[in-house]
Design a protein around this motif. Structure first.
Motif, PDB file in Angstrom:
ATOM      1  N   PHE A  43     -11.028 -38.069   2.787  1.00  0.00           N
ATOM      2  CA  PHE A  43     -11.815 -37.038   2.109  1.00  0.00           C
ATOM      3  C   PHE A  43     -11.075 -35.693   2.096  1.00  0.00           C
ATOM      4  O   PHE A  43     -11.229 -34.908   1.158  1.00  0.00           O
ATOM      5  CB  PHE A  43     -13.212 -36.908   2.724  1.00  0.00           C
ATOM      6  CG  PHE A  43     -14.059 -38.151   2.550  1.00  0.00           C
ATOM      7  CD1 PHE A  43     -13.715 -39.134   1.624  1.00  0.00           C
ATOM      8  CD2 PHE A  43     -15.187 -38.349   3.312  1.00  0.00           C
ATOM      9  CE1 PHE A  43     -14.473 -40.283   1.453  1.00  0.00           C
ATOM     10  CE2 PHE A  43     -15.962 -39.501   3.162  1.00  0.00           C
ATOM     11  CZ  PHE A  43     -15.606 -40.471   2.234  1.00  0.00           C
ATOM     12  N   HIS A  84     -19.159 -40.009  -6.287  1.00  0.00           N
ATOM     13  CA  HIS A  84     -19.711 -41.351  -6.125  1.00  0.00           C
ATOM     14  C   HIS A  84     -18.961 -42.115  -5.033  1.00  0.00           C
ATOM     15  O   HIS A  84     -17.718 -42.074  -4.982  1.00  0.00           O
ATOM     16  CB  HIS A  84     -19.623 -42.118  -7.446  1.00  0.00           C
ATOM     17  CG  HIS A  84     -20.519 -41.570  -8.512  1.00  0.00           C
ATOM     18  ND1 HIS A  84     -21.886 -41.775  -8.515  1.00  0.00           N
ATOM     19  CD2 HIS A  84     -20.258 -40.804  -9.598  1.00  0.00           C
ATOM     20  CE1 HIS A  84     -22.417 -41.159  -9.554  1.00  0.00           C
ATOM     21  NE2 HIS A  84     -21.456 -40.560 -10.230  1.00  0.00           N
ATOM     22  N   ASP A  85     -19.731 -42.823  -4.211  1.00  0.00           N
ATOM     23  CA  ASP A  85     -19.110 -43.686  -3.204  1.00  0.00           C
ATOM     24  C   ASP A  85     -18.323 -44.791  -3.907  1.00  0.00           C
ATOM     25  O   ASP A  85     -18.767 -45.360  -4.901  1.00  0.00           O
ATOM     26  CB  ASP A  85     -20.184 -44.294  -2.289  1.00  0.00           C
ATOM     27  CG  ASP A  85     -19.586 -44.887  -1.019  1.00  0.00           C
ATOM     28  OD1 ASP A  85     -19.813 -44.317   0.062  1.00  0.00           O
ATOM     29  OD2 ASP A  85     -18.892 -45.931  -1.111  1.00  0.00           O
ATOM     30  N   ILE A  86     -17.159 -45.102  -3.387  1.00  0.00           N
ATOM     31  CA  ILE A  86     -16.271 -46.080  -4.011  1.00  0.00           C
ATOM     32  C   ILE A  86     -16.847 -47.500  -3.891  1.00  0.00           C
ATOM     33  O   ILE A  86     -16.477 -48.387  -4.677  1.00  0.00           O
ATOM     34  CB  ILE A  86     -14.864 -45.990  -3.360  1.00  0.00           C
ATOM     35  CG1 ILE A  86     -13.790 -46.490  -4.300  1.00  0.00           C
ATOM     36  CG2 ILE A  86     -14.813 -46.705  -2.017  1.00  0.00           C
ATOM     37  CD1 ILE A  86     -12.380 -46.132  -3.851  1.00  0.00           C
ATOM     38  N   ASN A  87     -17.761 -47.703  -2.952  1.00  0.00           N
ATOM     39  CA  ASN A  87     -18.355 -49.026  -2.712  1.00  0.00           C
ATOM     40  C   ASN A  87     -19.873 -48.871  -2.645  1.00  0.00           C
ATOM     41  O   ASN A  87     -20.470 -48.955  -1.566  1.00  0.00           O
ATOM     42  CB  ASN A  87     -17.797 -49.596  -1.402  1.00  0.00           C
ATOM     43  CG  ASN A  87     -18.335 -50.973  -1.096  1.00  0.00           C
ATOM     44  OD1 ASN A  87     -18.730 -51.707  -2.008  1.00  0.00           O
ATOM     45  ND2 ASN A  87     -18.381 -51.318   0.173  1.00  0.00           N
ATOM     46  N   ASN A 137     -23.607 -40.943   9.195  1.00  0.00           N
ATOM     47  CA  ASN A 137     -23.173 -41.722  10.348  1.00  0.00           C
ATOM     48  C   ASN A 137     -22.301 -40.834  11.230  1.00  0.00           C
ATOM     49  O   ASN A 137     -21.394 -40.159  10.735  1.00  0.00           O
ATOM     50  CB  ASN A 137     -22.383 -42.951   9.891  1.00  0.00           C
ATOM     51  CG  ASN A 137     -23.269 -43.986   9.224  1.00  0.00           C
ATOM     52  OD1 ASN A 137     -24.338 -44.297   9.717  1.00  0.00           O
ATOM     53  ND2 ASN A 137     -22.833 -44.507   8.079  1.00  0.00           N
ATOM     54  N   GLY A 153     -20.981 -46.308  13.184  1.00  0.00           N
ATOM     55  CA  GLY A 153     -19.952 -46.871  12.309  1.00  0.00           C
ATOM     56  C   GLY A 153     -19.307 -45.870  11.382  1.00  0.00           C
ATOM     57  O   GLY A 153     -18.861 -46.236  10.287  1.00  0.00           O
ATOM     58  N   GLN A 154     -19.232 -44.593  11.791  1.00  0.00           N
ATOM     59  CA  GLN A 154     -18.552 -43.602  10.936  1.00  0.00           C
ATOM     60  C   GLN A 154     -17.096 -44.002  10.742  1.00  0.00           C
ATOM     61  O   GLN A 154     -16.374 -44.224  11.716  1.00  0.00           O
ATOM     62  CB  GLN A 154     -18.629 -42.205  11.574  1.00  0.00           C
ATOM     63  CG  GLN A 154     -17.984 -41.132  10.693  1.00  0.00           C
ATOM     64  CD  GLN A 154     -18.040 -39.739  11.311  1.00  0.00           C
ATOM     65  OE1 GLN A 154     -18.651 -39.524  12.355  1.00  0.00           O
ATOM     66  NE2 GLN A 154     -17.383 -38.798  10.658  1.00  0.00           N
ATOM     67  N   GLU A 155     -16.686 -44.082   9.479  1.00  0.00           N
ATOM     68  CA  GLU A 155     -15.344 -44.573   9.160  1.00  0.00           C
ATOM     69  C   GLU A 155     -14.378 -43.477   8.725  1.00  0.00           C
ATOM     70  O   GLU A 155     -13.167 -43.662   8.815  1.00  0.00           O
ATOM     71  CB  GLU A 155     -15.428 -45.621   8.038  1.00  0.00           C
ATOM     72  CG  GLU A 155     -16.036 -46.928   8.501  1.00  0.00           C
ATOM     73  CD  GLU A 155     -16.189 -47.933   7.376  1.00  0.00           C
ATOM     74  OE1 GLU A 155     -15.982 -47.558   6.202  1.00  0.00           O
ATOM     75  OE2 GLU A 155     -16.528 -49.081   7.682  1.00  0.00           O
ATOM     76  N   VAL A 156     -14.908 -42.400   8.167  1.00  0.00           N
ATOM     77  CA  VAL A 156     -14.037 -41.336   7.654  1.00  0.00           C
ATOM     78  C   VAL A 156     -14.298 -40.071   8.473  1.00  0.00           C
ATOM     79  O   VAL A 156     -15.454 -39.648   8.620  1.00  0.00           O
ATOM     80  CB  VAL A 156     -14.282 -41.073   6.161  1.00  0.00           C
ATOM     81  CG1 VAL A 156     -13.354 -39.969   5.648  1.00  0.00           C
ATOM     82  CG2 VAL A 156     -14.088 -42.353   5.347  1.00  0.00           C
ATOM     83  N   HIS A 178     -19.581 -36.461   6.024  1.00  0.00           N
ATOM     84  CA  HIS A 178     -20.111 -36.851   4.704  1.00  0.00           C
ATOM     85  C   HIS A 178     -21.553 -37.284   4.874  1.00  0.00           C
ATOM     86  O   HIS A 178     -21.895 -37.984   5.829  1.00  0.00           O
ATOM     87  CB  HIS A 178     -19.281 -37.965   4.058  1.00  0.00           C
ATOM     88  CG  HIS A 178     -18.955 -39.096   4.962  1.00  0.00           C
ATOM     89  ND1 HIS A 178     -18.036 -39.003   5.993  1.00  0.00           N
ATOM     90  CD2 HIS A 178     -19.447 -40.354   5.026  1.00  0.00           C
ATOM     91  CE1 HIS A 178     -17.967 -40.155   6.628  1.00  0.00           C
ATOM     92  NE2 HIS A 178     -18.815 -40.997   6.068  1.00  0.00           N
ATOM     93  N   HIS A 182     -24.497 -39.362   2.950  1.00  0.00           N
ATOM     94  CA  HIS A 182     -24.768 -40.315   1.874  1.00  0.00           C
ATOM     95  C   HIS A 182     -26.105 -39.965   1.238  1.00  0.00           C
ATOM     96  O   HIS A 182     -27.082 -39.714   1.950  1.00  0.00           O
ATOM     97  CB  HIS A 182     -24.886 -41.735   2.428  1.00  0.00           C
ATOM     98  CG  HIS A 182     -23.681 -42.260   3.129  1.00  0.00           C
ATOM     99  ND1 HIS A 182     -22.843 -43.196   2.579  1.00  0.00           N
ATOM    100  CD2 HIS A 182     -23.169 -42.004   4.361  1.00  0.00           C
ATOM    101  CE1 HIS A 182     -21.883 -43.509   3.433  1.00  0.00           C
ATOM    102  NE2 HIS A 182     -22.051 -42.796   4.528  1.00  0.00           N
TER     103      HIS A 182
HETATM  104  P1  AMP Z   1     -19.263 -43.987   6.748  1.00  0.00           P
HETATM  105  O1  AMP Z   1     -19.369 -45.411   7.195  1.00  0.00           O
HETATM  106  O2  AMP Z   1     -20.569 -43.257   6.886  1.00  0.00           O
HETATM  107  O3  AMP Z   1     -18.109 -43.259   7.405  1.00  0.00           O
HETATM  108  O4  AMP Z   1     -19.020 -44.037   5.198  1.00  0.00           O
HETATM  109  C1  AMP Z   1     -17.765 -43.946   4.585  1.00  0.00           C
HETATM  110  C2  AMP Z   1     -18.003 -44.167   3.116  1.00  0.00           C
HETATM  111  O5  AMP Z   1     -16.905 -43.676   2.392  1.00  0.00           O
HETATM  112  C3  AMP Z   1     -18.180 -45.643   2.722  1.00  0.00           C
HETATM  113  O6  AMP Z   1     -19.441 -45.805   2.092  1.00  0.00           O
HETATM  114  C4  AMP Z   1     -17.010 -45.883   1.775  1.00  0.00           C
HETATM  115  O7  AMP Z   1     -17.347 -46.762   0.719  1.00  0.00           O
HETATM  116  C5  AMP Z   1     -16.713 -44.486   1.276  1.00  0.00           C
HETATM  117  N1  AMP Z   1     -15.357 -44.246   0.798  1.00  0.00           N
HETATM  118  C6  AMP Z   1     -14.190 -44.528   1.448  1.00  0.00           C
HETATM  119  N2  AMP Z   1     -13.137 -44.120   0.716  1.00  0.00           N
HETATM  120  C7  AMP Z   1     -13.637 -43.562  -0.412  1.00  0.00           C
HETATM  121  C8  AMP Z   1     -13.052 -42.962  -1.565  1.00  0.00           C
HETATM  122  N3  AMP Z   1     -11.738 -42.843  -1.715  1.00  0.00           N
HETATM  123  N4  AMP Z   1     -13.879 -42.495  -2.530  1.00  0.00           N
HETATM  124  C9  AMP Z   1     -15.219 -42.611  -2.408  1.00  0.00           C
HETATM  125  N5  AMP Z   1     -15.830 -43.156  -1.345  1.00  0.00           N
HETATM  126  C10 AMP Z   1     -15.058 -43.639  -0.361  1.00  0.00           C
END
Ligand code: AMP
Length: 125
Positions: free
Chosen positions: A15, A38-41, A97, A103-106, A110, A112
């Motif tokens: 991000f 928009h979320d990519i997924n 998250n 499960g925070q991934e980024v 952010h 949602h």
């Molecule tokens: P979280 O699990 O709360 O950290 O959510 C991370 C979110 O970021 C997930 O829903 C991913 O689909 C979304 N995401 C990851 N990379 C990108 C991207 N390049 N553009 C848009 N959304 C993304």
């Protein structure tokens, strides 16, 4: 891989790259305090992410270290995006998250925004 939700902030996250214009996004809204895209997924018909412009790892970091202006600007941006998407009458969900168990991934805060369909129970059981 879940991330550590506490500082320091690592600006190599995806991000941060979107904010710097190094990666594309499907932009929905932008102002001085926030970027929404928009979320990519997508997990719902409407699934938008709102991120602060400042460098904050998580909700924990932002709520502790964000300025009053940054926090107000960000919260208002989340609400505006939902209104602009016509989500208020039907209802929508805001979710962040924070850290391992969530499960925070980024590693850039952010929020949602989910909408466009009934969203089911608050948590899977
Ligand atoms: P979280 O699990 O709360 O950290 O959510 C991370 C979110 O970021 C997930 O829903 C991913 O689909 C979304 N995401 C990851 N990379 C990108 C991207 N390049 N553009 C848009 N959304 C993304």
């Amino acid at each position: 891989m879940p991330i550590d939700p506490t500082r320091p902030y690592d600006d190599s996250n995806v991000f941060a790259k979107i904010l710097r214009g190094e990666l594309p996004c499907k932009k929905v809204y932008e102002d001085d305090w926030a970027l929404a895209f928009h979320d990519i997924n997508p997990l719902a018909p409407v699934h938008i992410l709102v991120i602060p412009k400042g460098s904050y790892v998580s909700w924990d970091d932002f709520s502790a270290n964000g300025s009053e202006e940054e926090i107000a600007g960000f919260v208002r941006a989340v609400g505006k995006v939902a209104r602009d998407q016509q989500l208020v009458v039907q209802g929508y969900r805001v979710l962040a998250n924070i850290g391992k168990r969530a499960g925070q991934e980024v590693a850039h805060l952010h929020v949602h925004i989910f909408g466009g369909q009934p969203l089911g129970p608050m948590l899977a059981r």
